[in-house]
Design an enzyme around this catalytic site. Structure first.
Site, short mmCIF file in Angstrom:
data_model
loop_
_atom_site.label_atom_id
_atom_site.label_comp_id
_atom_site.label_asym_id
_atom_site.label_seq_id
_atom_site.Cartn_x
_atom_site.Cartn_y
_atom_site.Cartn_z
N LYS A 63 0.74 -1.25 0.08
CA LYS A 63 -0.07 0.00 0.05
C LYS A 63 0.75 1.31 0.01
O LYS A 63 0.49 2.35 -0.70
CB LYS A 63 -1.03 0.02 1.14
CG LYS A 63 -0.47 0.66 2.50
CD LYS A 63 -1.50 1.03 3.36
CE LYS A 63 -0.90 1.59 4.71
NZ LYS A 63 -0.27 0.55 5.89
N HIS A 192 1.54 -3.70 14.68
CA HIS A 192 2.49 -2.53 13.75
C HIS A 192 2.28 -1.42 15.12
O HIS A 192 1.08 -0.76 15.27
CB HIS A 192 1.38 -2.18 12.68
CG HIS A 192 1.95 -1.14 11.98
ND1 HIS A 192 2.43 0.03 12.17
CD2 HIS A 192 2.23 -1.28 10.55
CE1 HIS A 192 3.10 0.61 10.87
NE2 HIS A 192 2.80 -0.23 9.96
N GLU A 265 6.90 -5.81 7.99
CA GLU A 265 5.91 -5.49 7.12
C GLU A 265 6.58 -4.03 6.52
O GLU A 265 5.69 -3.23 6.54
CB GLU A 265 4.59 -5.48 7.50
CG GLU A 265 4.02 -6.90 7.74
CD GLU A 265 2.72 -6.90 8.28
OE1 GLU A 265 2.08 -5.74 8.71
OE2 GLU A 265 1.85 -7.68 8.70
C1 LIG Z 1 0.65 0.41 6.20
C2 LIG Z 1 1.03 -0.98 6.97
C3 LIG Z 1 2.39 -1.31 6.85
C4 LIG Z 1 3.39 -0.43 6.58
O1 LIG Z 1 3.77 0.78 7.29
P1 LIG Z 1 5.07 1.64 7.18
O2 LIG Z 1 4.92 2.48 8.21
O3 LIG Z 1 5.01 2.22 5.87
O4 LIG Z 1 6.14 0.68 7.37
C5 LIG Z 1 2.62 -2.63 7.49
N1 LIG Z 1 1.67 -3.39 7.99
C6 LIG Z 1 0.36 -2.94 8.13
C7 LIG Z 1 -0.43 -4.01 8.48
C8 LIG Z 1 -0.03 -1.60 7.50
O5 LIG Z 1 -1.12 -1.57 7.52
#
Ligand SMILES: *Cc1c(COP(=O)(O)O)cnc(C)c1O
Length: 432
Positions: A63, A192, A265
């Site tokens: 994303k 996260h 991620e």
């Molecule tokens: C947006 C998102 C990410 C990526 O986050 P960054 O801050 O760009 O590293 C990873 N995992 C999930 C579930 C997300 O929603």
């Protein structure tokens, strides 16, 4: 028709984006904003990650930037992918990535997306509520589930905890029990801490909570073998990633000494730095305001061809700050100014206050580290075009260091499709 570039230029040495942009601007009557993409930076960041956190395999969060060359480069390097929708899974699979390299990391999913994941064998998915367990039980009972817990950083540019993640103490045990009763298989824990983390210890804290949830799950008959430490890793060029790696590696040794699979991620970490945006000043307005007891203050408004409805959307969502650089030096002393986007909306303000030497119409500015949450949010409000990537480049040595990368620009046998980087076509052209 939106059209960018579909080839990769190999350069003998590493090039600064500024010199690449200079060349493009000099080569013709360029009037629209554009990006240049340094794929070598993607490779360097990949190597750095593996050097710093060898136990953790990155699953790039699509994303953040779904640029096809970025995805292809990461695919060739061997990354996994965090997909949040059916469309993202399709896109990644179209590049030749197998389903076992994908995690469906959106805890709240549409039924059709669950069915699609099932049909293409994307088995691993996250959840954080009972409702989602019921949907998964009905549409993909064999899914390998990862419970997403909430554990927020004290400071982050973009917290996610208010929307996603169950409480590790009050909610997770109950959900794990329900999953066990439904005969669903929980294989791991994810979190996260928030996008653009500024409190690095947050990873350690979240990992300790995850370890407790691991034990709880195992005691209920699940068998946890996967830890997913999420995203949040800054995309900046400072040493934040080293500091985070220190925290994460230390906590892995203490809380997860066993041989479990650990993934992450990262979005911004891989997407931000490789892309530099070039914009042109197309109008200038002098304004002066009278303040009480003060002399009139003049300042300059510069109008550029990209704004908050294009690449600078994060200014609205996150009140992010942007720092322009001049492509051609102007010798005058810096004066107060503001920089505005091209739409008719007064919100379309990119840099509210800064000091720059006097610019002229036709001057170009560049903004570095612009690859994260920029192109993916851009839209053509007011008929202003969305910038495209005009050139991808990589230094020869880095490209040749990896057999899969070399394959990328050679033949049809490559796992990567090098059709024109036309985002509209890419979405329409995907067939299963
Ligand atoms: C947006 C998102 C990410 C990526 O986050 P960054 O801050 O760009 O590293 C990873 N995992 C999930 C579930 C997300 O929603």
């Amino acid at each position: 028709m939106i059209r960018g570039c579909d080839t990769i230029t190999r350069t003998p040495v590493h090039r600064d984006p500024k010199s690449v942009i200079k060349e493009i601007v000099a080569s013709g009557c360029q009037e629209e904003p554009f990006y240049v993409g340094d794929l070598g930076e993607v490779v360097r960041r990949w190597q750095k990650w593996n050097h710093l956190m060898p136990r953790i395999k990155p699953y790039y969060a699509v994303k953040c930037n779904n640029d096809k060359m970025l995805l292809s480069t990461l695919a060739a390097l061997g990354a996994g992918f965090d997909c949040a929708s059916q469309q993202e899974i399709k896109m990644v699979r179209t590049l030749g990535v197998s389903s076992d390299r994908i995690i469906f990391a959106q805890p709240v999913k549409m039924v059709s997306h669950i069915s699609y994941a099932s049909a293409v064998n994307v088995e691993r998915m996250t959840f954080d509520s009972e409702m989602e367990l019921k949907k998964i039980k009905q549409h993909m009972p064999h899914a390998k589930l990862v419970i997403r817990i909430r554990s927020d950083a004290l400071k982050a540019d973009h917290p996610l905890g208010i929307k996603f993640g169950c409480d590790p103490i009050t909610e997770a045990p109950k959900l794990l029990e329900i999953a066990a009763q439904m005969d669903l298989q929980v294989i791991g824990v994810s979190f996260h801490v928030g996008s653009g983390v500024q409190e690095f210890e947050s990873y350690g804290r979240a990992m300790r909570r995850a370890a407790e949830v691991f034990h709880k799950a195992d005691s209920l008959g699940h068998c946890c073998t996967l830890l997913d430490i999420g995203g949040g890793f800054p995309g900046t060029r400072d040493n934040s990633i080293e500091k985070i790696a220190y925290v994460v590696n230390k906590e892995l040794e203490i809380s997860f000494p066993d041989d479990i699979e650990v993934i992450s991620e990262p979005g911004q970490y891989f997407a931000a730095a490789p892309f530099t945006l070039a914009v042109m000043v197309y109008s200038i307005k002098q304004v002066s305001c009278e303040f009480e007891h003060e002399k009139a203050k003049t300042s300059t408004m510069y109008f550029i061809n990209d704004g908050v409805y294009g690449s600078f959307g994060d200014r609205i969502y996150d009140s992010k700050q942007y720092f322009p650089e001049l492509l051609q030096p102007r010798p005058s002393t810096p004066e107060p100014c503001s920089i505005w986007g091209p739409t008719a909306d007064a919100l379309d303000l990119v840099v509210p206050a800064t000091d720059l030497p006097r610019l002229r119409v036709g001057d170009w500015l560049l903004f570095r580290d612009m690859g994260a949450y920029s192109m993916v949010l851009a839209r053509t409000f007011n008929g202003c075009p969305v910038p495209v990537v005009k050139m991808y480049y990589v230094e020869e040595e880095l490209w040749c260091s990896d057999r899969n990368l070399m394959m990328m620009n050679s033949s049809a046998a490559a796992p990567i499709l090098l059709e024109p980087n036309d985002k509209l076509m890419l979405i329409e052209g995907v067939n299963e």
